[in-house]
Design a protein around this motif. Structure first.
Motif, mmCIF file in Angstrom:
data_model
loop_
_atom_site.group_PDB
_atom_site.id
_atom_site.type_symbol
_atom_site.label_atom_id
_atom_site.label_comp_id
_atom_site.label_asym_id
_atom_site.label_seq_id
_atom_site.Cartn_x
_atom_site.Cartn_y
_atom_site.Cartn_z
ATOM 1 N N UNK A 1 8.154 -59.212 3.628
ATOM 2 C CA UNK A 1 8.255 -58.313 2.461
ATOM 3 C C UNK A 1 8.295 -56.865 2.948
ATOM 4 N N UNK B 1 11.132 -50.531 0.736
ATOM 5 C CA UNK B 1 11.503 -49.118 0.858
ATOM 6 C C UNK B 1 10.390 -48.366 1.594
ATOM 7 N N UNK B 2 10.611 -47.073 1.856
ATOM 8 C CA UNK B 2 9.646 -46.364 2.695
ATOM 9 C C UNK B 2 8.277 -46.181 2.015
ATOM 10 N N UNK B 3 8.222 -46.360 0.701
ATOM 11 C CA UNK B 3 6.934 -46.212 0.022
ATOM 12 C C UNK B 3 6.180 -47.532 -0.102
ATOM 13 N N UNK C 1 6.763 -50.233 -1.985
ATOM 14 C CA UNK C 1 6.491 -50.642 -3.371
ATOM 15 C C UNK C 1 6.469 -52.163 -3.540
ATOM 16 N N UNK C 2 7.397 -52.866 -2.849
ATOM 17 C CA UNK C 2 7.438 -54.338 -2.985
ATOM 18 C C UNK C 2 6.180 -54.941 -2.369
ATOM 19 N N UNK D 1 3.341 -54.579 -4.736
ATOM 20 C CA UNK D 1 3.377 -55.579 -5.811
ATOM 21 C C UNK D 1 2.913 -56.935 -5.285
ATOM 22 N N UNK D 2 3.329 -57.247 -4.036
ATOM 23 C CA UNK D 2 2.969 -58.532 -3.441
ATOM 24 C C UNK D 2 1.451 -58.625 -3.217
#
Lengths: 324, 82
Positions: free
Chosen positions: A55, A60-62, A64-65, A68-69
């Protein structure tokens, strides 16, 4: 059956046996439920540890995924905790309150019931504590990262991007020599045009990453601080146990071998107690020294930040009163 | 879709949702370092630091009529009205 001679008749004995078997059945069911929950936690955390790197790799560099995971994982853990609480509230507590009203206080049945309730609650508490510990450990394992190369790469990218920045009016190089953390006016040295320099997403992240790197470099102080705090707590517990074994004479005269041992434990405890906050202070001081080394132009800001943090944690510092 | 989901373990479903869910406010964008400038609406020249904060240094078109005070990046001395 009277209130004060409960347990004497044959009928009472049968009721007592029925109570014991009902409590044992419920406790076994709770054990089986906890074992099932543990299997589920194993599957959840091993899956989380296995899947999180993939993941993160596509994120992305922040991050975000990944956020969420990891939130989903924590949500699953939370719902397991809620299920356990529900079992306690709907299956353990009603049985306790049903019997506690009918059994006379001080009877054997009453103490069995109480012990059973405490045992069940303790099992649930220990399971919850263990769950929290395992979730924290898994998160730490997944998020562990060496910030040295990350920071070096960010600074390198920033300086490379800055070399290509030219004046919008005359095209001369703007010759940027400092780290800008947000948009700023930069005047062209040739035509004096005020360019609005936008440092980009990397530069906006530099300060944040520098903090993580400084924390990473200072971690040994934090570890030492926590070790010292644990030592202090353990010495205090040892002292408490020793105090319980003191005879009345030793207590009154304040002498004897056990009392001497108590005093020596107290001096070690006092040393640990005074060293723990010093180590915490050194941890924060080191973080901000490292930050100033990484980003020298923010020295004034770092000092202010350190002072406000220090005032905050010193406010909650407390010492035990042992009164020996 | 549901049949597909049944074949996946709950961890895989969690991962799928985490990856495919749209972020509030859209995807994060990466931007490199760059510059912009404010231009004079009259002649199109860039705004100059010393003598062009309140009016265009090239054509004299007035931008603002306020008297500037000291700020972090713009100083009172940059005032081109005085």
């Amino acid at each position: 059956m009277g209130l004060f001679n409960w347990g004497q008749s044959q009928e009472d004995k049968q009721e007592y046996e029925a109570l014991k078997s009902e409590l044992a059945t419920l406790e076994n069911r709770l054990d089986a439920f906890l074992a099932k929950l543990n299997e589920r936690v194993d599957a959840l955390l091993s899956g989380f540890i296995e899947e999180a790197p993939s993941v993160m790799a596509e994120d992305d560099r922040f991050g975000q995924a990944y956020y969420r995971f990891s939130s989903a994982m924590k949500g699953q853990a939370g719902s397991m905790r809620e299920k356990l609480r529900e079992v306690l509230e709907k299956q353990i507590e009603p049985v306790y309150s049903r019997y506690s009203d009918t059994l006379s206080a001080g009877s054997e049945g009453y103490s069995i019931l109480h012990e059973w309730r405490h045992r069940c609650a303790r099992k649930a508490d220990e399971w919850e504590e263990q769950l929290q510990h395992r979730v924290d450990e898994a998160t730490e394992q997944v998020e562990r990262k060496d910030y040295e190369p990350v920071f070096a790469q960010m600074m390198n990218d920033y300086w490379q991007q800055c070399q290509l920045i030219n004046c919008r009016q005359c095209g001369a190089n703007l010759n940027i020599k400092q780290v800008y953390y947000y948009s700023a006016y930069v005047a062209c040295s040739h035509c004096q045009t005020q360019n609005i320099f936008e440092p980009g997403t990397i530069a906006r992240d530099i300060e944040h990453t520098a903090r993580k790197l400084a924390e990473q470099r200072s971690k040994h102080f934090m570890d030492a601080h926590e070790r010292r705090k644990r030592e202090e707590r353990s010495l205090y517990q040892q002292m408490h146990e020793l105090q319980l074994t003191l005879s009345m004479e030793e207590r009154v005269k304040r002498s004897g071998p056990k009392y001497e041992q108590l005093l020596s434990l107290e001096s070690k405890r006092l040393q640990a107690e005074s060293e723990a906050p010093e180590l915490l202070d050194r941890y924060y001081r080191n973080i901000f020294d490292e930050l100033t080394k990484l980003l020298p132009d923010l020295e004034e800001h770092h000092e202010k930040f350190f002072k406000s943090l220090q005032a905050n944690y010193q406010r909650y510092e407390s010492k035990r009163s042992t009164n020996l | 879709m549901q049949e597909e989901n049944k074949k996946l373990s709950f961890i895989e479903r969690m991962k799928q949702r985490a990856v495919s869910q749209q972020s509030y406010g859209g995807q994060a964008e990466n931007s490199g370092a760059n510059t912009e400038n404010a231009t004079c609406p009259n002649c199109g020249a860039g705004r100059a630091k010393q003598d062009g904060l309140t009016h265009c240094a090239y054509c004299g078109h007035p931008f603002i009529t306020t008297t500037l005070t000291d700020g972090k990046y713009i100083k009172k001395s940059d005032n081109s009205n005085t």
